[in-house]
Motif scaffolding. Structure first.
Motif, mmCIF file in Angstrom:
data_model
loop_
_atom_site.group_PDB
_atom_site.id
_atom_site.type_symbol
_atom_site.label_atom_id
_atom_site.label_comp_id
_atom_site.label_asym_id
_atom_site.label_seq_id
_atom_site.Cartn_x
_atom_site.Cartn_y
_atom_site.Cartn_z
ATOM 1 N N VAL A 1 22.589 -93.087 -14.208
ATOM 2 C CA VAL A 1 22.687 -92.280 -15.432
ATOM 3 C C VAL A 1 22.395 -90.810 -15.195
ATOM 4 N N VAL A 2 21.918 -90.463 -14.002
ATOM 5 C CA VAL A 2 21.642 -89.053 -13.705
ATOM 6 C C VAL A 2 22.488 -88.526 -12.549
ATOM 7 N N SER A 3 23.292 -89.378 -11.958
ATOM 8 C CA SER A 3 24.087 -88.954 -10.807
ATOM 9 C C SER A 3 25.133 -87.920 -11.207
ATOM 10 N N ALA A 4 25.679 -87.263 -10.212
ATOM 11 C CA ALA A 4 26.590 -86.143 -10.444
ATOM 12 C C ALA A 4 27.821 -86.513 -11.269
ATOM 13 N N ASN A 5 28.284 -87.732 -11.183
ATOM 14 C CA ASN A 5 29.490 -88.108 -11.927
ATOM 15 C C ASN A 5 29.190 -88.807 -13.250
ATOM 16 N N ALA A 6 27.948 -88.716 -13.702
ATOM 17 C CA ALA A 6 27.537 -89.426 -14.922
ATOM 18 C C ALA A 6 27.658 -88.581 -16.191
ATOM 19 N N GLY A 7 28.213 -87.405 -16.121
ATOM 20 C CA GLY A 7 28.353 -86.557 -17.300
ATOM 21 C C GLY A 7 27.825 -85.164 -17.050
ATOM 22 N N THR A 8 27.677 -84.419 -18.129
ATOM 23 C CA THR A 8 27.199 -83.047 -18.018
ATOM 24 C C THR A 8 25.693 -83.017 -17.750
ATOM 25 N N ILE A 9 25.210 -81.883 -17.305
ATOM 26 C CA ILE A 9 23.769 -81.726 -17.107
ATOM 27 C C ILE A 9 23.042 -81.951 -18.425
ATOM 28 N N THR A 10 23.613 -81.454 -19.509
ATOM 29 C CA THR A 10 22.995 -81.616 -20.831
ATOM 30 C C THR A 10 22.892 -83.086 -21.210
ATOM 31 N N SER A 11 23.970 -83.840 -21.031
ATOM 32 C CA SER A 11 23.928 -85.259 -21.418
ATOM 33 C C SER A 11 22.949 -86.036 -20.540
ATOM 34 N N ARG A 12 22.898 -85.719 -19.246
ATOM 35 C CA ARG A 12 21.962 -86.403 -18.353
ATOM 36 C C ARG A 12 20.518 -86.016 -18.678
ATOM 37 N N SER A 13 20.304 -84.759 -19.063
ATOM 38 C CA SER A 13 18.956 -84.329 -19.472
ATOM 39 C C SER A 13 18.506 -85.075 -20.712
ATOM 40 N N ARG A 14 19.415 -85.265 -21.640
ATOM 41 C CA ARG A 14 19.078 -85.999 -22.873
ATOM 42 C C ARG A 14 18.717 -87.450 -22.570
ATOM 43 N N GLN B 1 2.866 -91.711 -18.027
ATOM 44 C CA GLN B 1 3.467 -92.481 -16.950
ATOM 45 C C GLN B 1 4.010 -91.601 -15.832
ATOM 46 N N ILE B 2 4.154 -92.231 -14.699
ATOM 47 C CA ILE B 2 4.865 -91.633 -13.582
ATOM 48 C C ILE B 2 6.270 -92.217 -13.648
ATOM 49 N N PHE B 3 7.264 -91.368 -13.541
ATOM 50 C CA PHE B 3 8.647 -91.826 -13.548
ATOM 51 C C PHE B 3 9.260 -91.618 -12.183
ATOM 52 N N MET B 4 9.992 -92.624 -11.739
ATOM 53 C CA MET B 4 10.737 -92.543 -10.492
ATOM 54 C C MET B 4 12.198 -92.318 -10.850
ATOM 55 N N MET B 5 12.773 -91.271 -10.292
ATOM 56 C CA MET B 5 14.170 -90.952 -10.563
ATOM 57 C C MET B 5 14.881 -90.699 -9.237
ATOM 58 N N PRO B 6 15.447 -91.748 -8.633
ATOM 59 C CA PRO B 6 16.211 -91.513 -7.405
ATOM 60 C C PRO B 6 17.386 -90.587 -7.695
ATOM 61 N N TYR B 7 17.507 -89.585 -6.876
ATOM 62 C CA TYR B 7 18.591 -88.623 -7.026
ATOM 63 C C TYR B 7 19.000 -88.213 -5.630
ATOM 64 N N VAL C 1 15.187 -78.106 0.120
ATOM 65 C CA VAL C 1 14.824 -77.706 -1.228
ATOM 66 C C VAL C 1 15.418 -78.704 -2.211
ATOM 67 N N VAL C 2 14.850 -78.744 -3.381
ATOM 68 C CA VAL C 2 15.321 -79.642 -4.419
ATOM 69 C C VAL C 2 16.728 -79.227 -4.845
ATOM 70 N N ASP C 3 17.585 -80.193 -5.016
ATOM 71 C CA ASP C 3 18.932 -79.957 -5.508
ATOM 72 C C ASP C 3 18.851 -79.259 -6.864
ATOM 73 N N ASN D 1 17.694 -78.763 -12.738
ATOM 74 C CA ASN D 1 18.136 -78.404 -14.088
ATOM 75 C C ASN D 1 18.048 -79.587 -15.048
ATOM 76 N N ILE D 2 18.435 -80.767 -14.585
ATOM 77 C CA ILE D 2 18.365 -81.971 -15.421
ATOM 78 C C ILE D 2 16.928 -82.227 -15.851
ATOM 79 N N VAL D 3 16.017 -82.217 -14.894
ATOM 80 C CA VAL D 3 14.617 -82.527 -15.181
ATOM 81 C C VAL D 3 13.966 -81.433 -16.023
#
Length: 194
Positions: free
Chosen positions: A36-49, A62-68, A95-97, A102-104
Motif C-alpha cells: 500500500v506504500v510502494s511506488a506503484n500504489a498511487g500518489t504520495i498523497t494517497s499513500r500518506s493518507r 506503537q512502533i510501526f514497521m513499514m517495509p519500503y 540516505v532515506v528514499d 515524503n509519505i511518512v
C-alpha cells in the motif's frame, strides 16, 4: 536465496503479529503493508493518507514497521517523539528514499491534524547504521524480515542501541536468515491446512 516480493513480507508481518498476539504484546507494534506504500500504489498523497489512517487507529505509542524498498522504515513513538528510524541492509552509507520520507512526513502531519496537535515542524529521521549488511543484491527482503523480528522480539524495544553505529555490520549468518524463512514457511503451511 532469490529476491522476494512485498507479498512475502506482508505474510511474514502477519506471522510476527500472531507471535506477538500469543505473547500478549500485539498492542505495542503495528505493521504497514508494503504493497500500500510502494511506488506503484498511487500518489504520495494517497499513500500518506493510508499510513495516517493506520496511525489513527492506535493510541500513538506503537512502533510501526513499514517495509519500503530499499530498507525498513520504523515509525515510532508518534505522540511523544515523532521519530522515524531507517534501517538499510545495503552496504555503504545510504540516505532515506525521498519518496518514502515524503509519505511518512505527510502521514505524520495528517495524524497530528487528526488528533488536534501542533507537532514538530518535521519528524526526526534517524538512520541506524549498525544494521547487518547483505552480501549481494537479492537478500533485501530477508534482511528486512530479520530486522523486524529482531526489533519486536526484544521486549525492551532497544533497537536504536541494537543497530547503533559501531555495532556488528557483518552479514547475518545463514542460520539467522533461514530462521525467518522457516517461520514464514511454517506459518504458510499451517494456514494452507486450515
Amino acid at each position: 536465496m532469490e529476491e522476494i516480493c512485498a507479498t512475502v513480507l506482508a505474510v511474514y508481518m502477519r506471522c510476527l503479529y500472531e507471535q506477538l498476539k500469543k505473547a500478549n504484546m500485539c498492542s505495542m507494534v503495528g505493521f504497514i503493508d508494503p504493497a500500500v506504500v510502494s511506488a506503484n500504489a498511487g500518489t504520495i498523497t494517497s499513500r500518506s493518507r493510508i499510513v495516517a489512517s493506520r496511525l489513527q487507529k492506535t493510541d500513538g505509542e506503537q512502533i510501526f514497521m513499514m517495509p519500503y524498498n530499499p530498507g525498513l522504515v520504523s515509525l515510532t513513538g508518534f505522540s511523544k517523539r515523532e521519530t522515524v528510524y531507517f534501517l538499510d541492509p545495503l552496504p555503504g552509507i545510504r540516505v532515506v528514499d525521498e519518496e518514502a520520507k515524503n509519505i511518512v512526513n505527510s502521514a505524520i502531519k495528517i495524524y497530528n491534524s487528526h488528533i488536534g496537535r501542533q507537532g514538530r515542524k518535521a519528524p526526526i529521521w534517524k538512520t541506524l547504521p549498525g544494521t547487518a549488511k547483505q552480501p549481494s543484491s537479492v537478500e533485501c527482503g530477508y534482511y528486512v524480515m530479520r530486522f523486524m523480528r529482531d526489533i519486536i522480539m526484544d521486549p525492551s524495544l532497544a533497537f536504536e542501541k541494537t543497530f547503533a553505529k559501531g555495532k556488528d555490520e557483518a552479514p547475518y549468518p545463514q542460520e539467522a536468515i533461514d530462521e525467518v524463512r522457516n517461520e514464514w514457511a511454517e506459518f504458510v503451511r499451517l494456514h494452507l491446512e486450515t
